[in-house]
Design an enzyme around this catalytic site. Structure first.
Site, PDB file in Angstrom:
ATOM      1  N   VAL A  62     -13.359 -11.702 -56.201  1.00 32.19           N
ATOM      2  CA  VAL A  62     -14.457 -11.329 -55.309  1.00 32.19           C
ATOM      3  C   VAL A  62     -13.857 -10.805 -54.010  1.00 32.19           C
ATOM      4  O   VAL A  62     -13.179 -11.537 -53.287  1.00 32.19           O
ATOM      5  CB  VAL A  62     -15.393 -12.524 -55.041  1.00 32.19           C
ATOM      6  CG1 VAL A  62     -16.537 -12.113 -54.127  1.00 32.19           C
ATOM      7  CG2 VAL A  62     -15.924 -13.083 -56.351  1.00 32.19           C
ATOM      8  N   ASP A  63     -14.114  -9.534 -53.703  1.00 30.19           N
ATOM      9  CA  ASP A  63     -13.517  -8.884 -52.530  1.00 30.19           C
ATOM     10  C   ASP A  63     -14.591  -8.066 -51.826  1.00 30.19           C
ATOM     11  O   ASP A  63     -14.897  -6.940 -52.231  1.00 30.19           O
ATOM     12  CB  ASP A  63     -12.352  -7.993 -52.957  1.00 30.19           C
ATOM     13  CG  ASP A  63     -11.599  -7.407 -51.763  1.00 30.19           C
ATOM     14  OD1 ASP A  63     -11.954  -7.752 -50.619  1.00 30.19           O
ATOM     15  OD2 ASP A  63     -10.667  -6.616 -51.973  1.00 30.19           O
ATOM     16  N   SER A  64     -15.151  -8.631 -50.760  1.00 33.68           N
ATOM     17  CA  SER A  64     -16.184  -7.909 -50.005  1.00 33.68           C
ATOM     18  C   SER A  64     -15.598  -6.771 -49.190  1.00 33.68           C
ATOM     19  O   SER A  64     -16.349  -5.969 -48.627  1.00 33.68           O
ATOM     20  CB  SER A  64     -16.935  -8.885 -49.088  1.00 33.68           C
ATOM     21  OG  SER A  64     -16.042  -9.464 -48.146  1.00 33.68           O
ATOM     22  N   GLY A  65     -14.272  -6.691 -49.095  1.00 36.83           N
ATOM     23  CA  GLY A  65     -13.648  -5.599 -48.362  1.00 36.83           C
ATOM     24  C   GLY A  65     -13.419  -4.359 -49.202  1.00 36.83           C
ATOM     25  O   GLY A  65     -13.041  -3.315 -48.665  1.00 36.83           O
TER      26      GLY A  65
END
EC number: 3.4.23.-
Length: 402
Positions: free
Chosen positions: A203-206
């Site tokens: 999970v990588d919101s960037g």
């Protein structure tokens, strides 16, 4: 009979003063003179060891007209006069597992030599000589700069020394008050299924888009759906080849089946990366308090560190290291401190220009703890700093100083 009385008897037989005696029983140093032999478990017929600590004599003072000793030799003599005997330290390390573990983390070379008395002494004295030499070089540099303080180049060097001292102090304060910030943070992974194939998604919101590796796309049997018209080159820290885009495929998160698009890209060591397009589309919430990814009021727990496959963390195991203050090695990507040659409570050589001596400090820790550390040959200031760093734990403070 108390340990203190036993030392008095030894003094009457050997003329060795009690302050120079170190009573050893079962590889453990008997440091509390007020305890009785029964309290420490000594019975009739048990064998005790007496280790005598001898201080190095001070070098004679030279006349004003005679040549002076090199600064490194003077520093080494001062350290030998004030530092504890290597054998006393070795016995203390062997007798306390907590101290041994602390020394192994902070000074592996010294910990590995603890089983051999001669090797331990050689390693200990070599480290003392290296520290004395570095301190002498710093003092010589400061003396050279102070000789011509109005020189612009000297001013820049003095400014850099002050800046480095501020950085070192900031590091020590952070390690003392916020040591958790130097640990390695576990990345956020959740278990998912794509087209019936189970895998762990990062999970990588960037990340702007959801990315999948070609190997993962093949395993999920969706490589045939890749639209190569969306191929290209991704540029960032490096470059990566984009093979194309899968416009829609089914992904299972928790008990939910959701539509998702994937950008198939080479050069990633992660099989599947959930980017911002997927997270915003389904209004996902990264809830760090609950340790879960929340979608449609359903919480999907993040994987624990032990549950994350090792191959997903290989990129961080071999990360480059950056040299920090006092021998610290800091991960260039994670910021984790992987080695600290000298604990934050240990004595450090100051490189700032000389200033007025500070008044004596008072400590919030028991005087008995400070006295036990100073008996090993350390100064009161070093003892207080070590106790502050170890939050009052005596064994931990001794481990910092060794």
């Amino acid at each position: 009979m108390t340990v203190e009385l036993l030392k008095a008897i030894v003094e009457s037989e050997t003329s060795v003063p009690p302050s120079a005696q170190r009573i050893v029983y079962n590889n453990q140093l008997l440091g509390d003179d007020a305890r009785t032999l029964e309290q420490v478990g000594i019975g009739e017929g048990d064998m005790l060891g007496v280790h005598v600590t001898l201080r190095s004599p001070q070098a004679p003072t030279r006349t004003a007209g005679g040549p002076s000793a090199p600064a490194a030799q003077q520093n080494l003599q001062r350290r030998q006069a004030m530092n504890p005997d290597p054998e006393t330290i070795r016995l203390h390390i062997l007798g306390d597992p907590r101290v041994r573990e602390a020394v192994r983390r902070q000074n592996p070379e010294l910990a590995d030599a603890a089983s051999d008395a001669q090797r331990f002494r050689d390693v200990f004295l070599n480290q003392q000589r290296r520290e004395a030499q570095l301190e002498a070089e710093k003092e010589a540099r400061i003396a050279m700069l102070n000789a011509d303080p109005f020189n612009p180049e000297n001013q820049r060097q003095i400014e850099e020394i002050i800046r480095q001292n501020a950085v070192t102090e900031n590091l020590h304060n952070a390690m003392e008050h916020h040591p958790e910030s130097f640990g390695r943070v576990t990345m956020l992974y959740i278990p998912v299924e794509v087209n019936g194939h189970k895998l762990n998604a990062f999970v990588d919101s960037g990340a702007q888009v959801t990315i999948m590796s070609p190997e993962c796309a093949t395993a999920c049997n969706i490589m045939r759906l890749v639209d190569q018209r969306y191929g290209g080159i991704a540029k960032g820290v490096g470059t990566a080849n984009i093979l194309g885009r899968v416009h829609s495929a089914q992904i299972k998160i928790g008990s939910m089946f959701l539509p998702c698009s994937f950008t198939v890209m080479e050069g990633k060591h992660i099989d599947l990366l959930l980017g911002l397009d997927m997270l915003r589309r389904h209004q996902a919430c990264i809830d760090l308090r609950r340790g879960a990814l929340v979608i449609q009021d359903q919480a999907v727990p993040f994987l624990g560190e032990a549950d994350i496959p090792k191959h997903l963390q290989d990129g961080f195991e071999d990360e480059p290291l950056v040299k920090g203050a006092d021998g610290a090695e800091v991960g260039a990507r994670t910021g984790a401190v992987t080695h600290q040659a000298q604990g934050p409570g240990g004595a450090s050589s100051s490189t700032a220009p000389p200033s007025r001596p500070a008044p004596a400090q008072s400590s919030r820790w028991p005087q008995d703890s400070i006295a036990k550390i100073t008996e090993l040959g350390f100064t009161r200031e070093e003892a207080m700093r070590a106790l502050d760093a170890a939050n009052g734990d005596l064994d931990g403070a001794i481990g910092f100083l060794i």
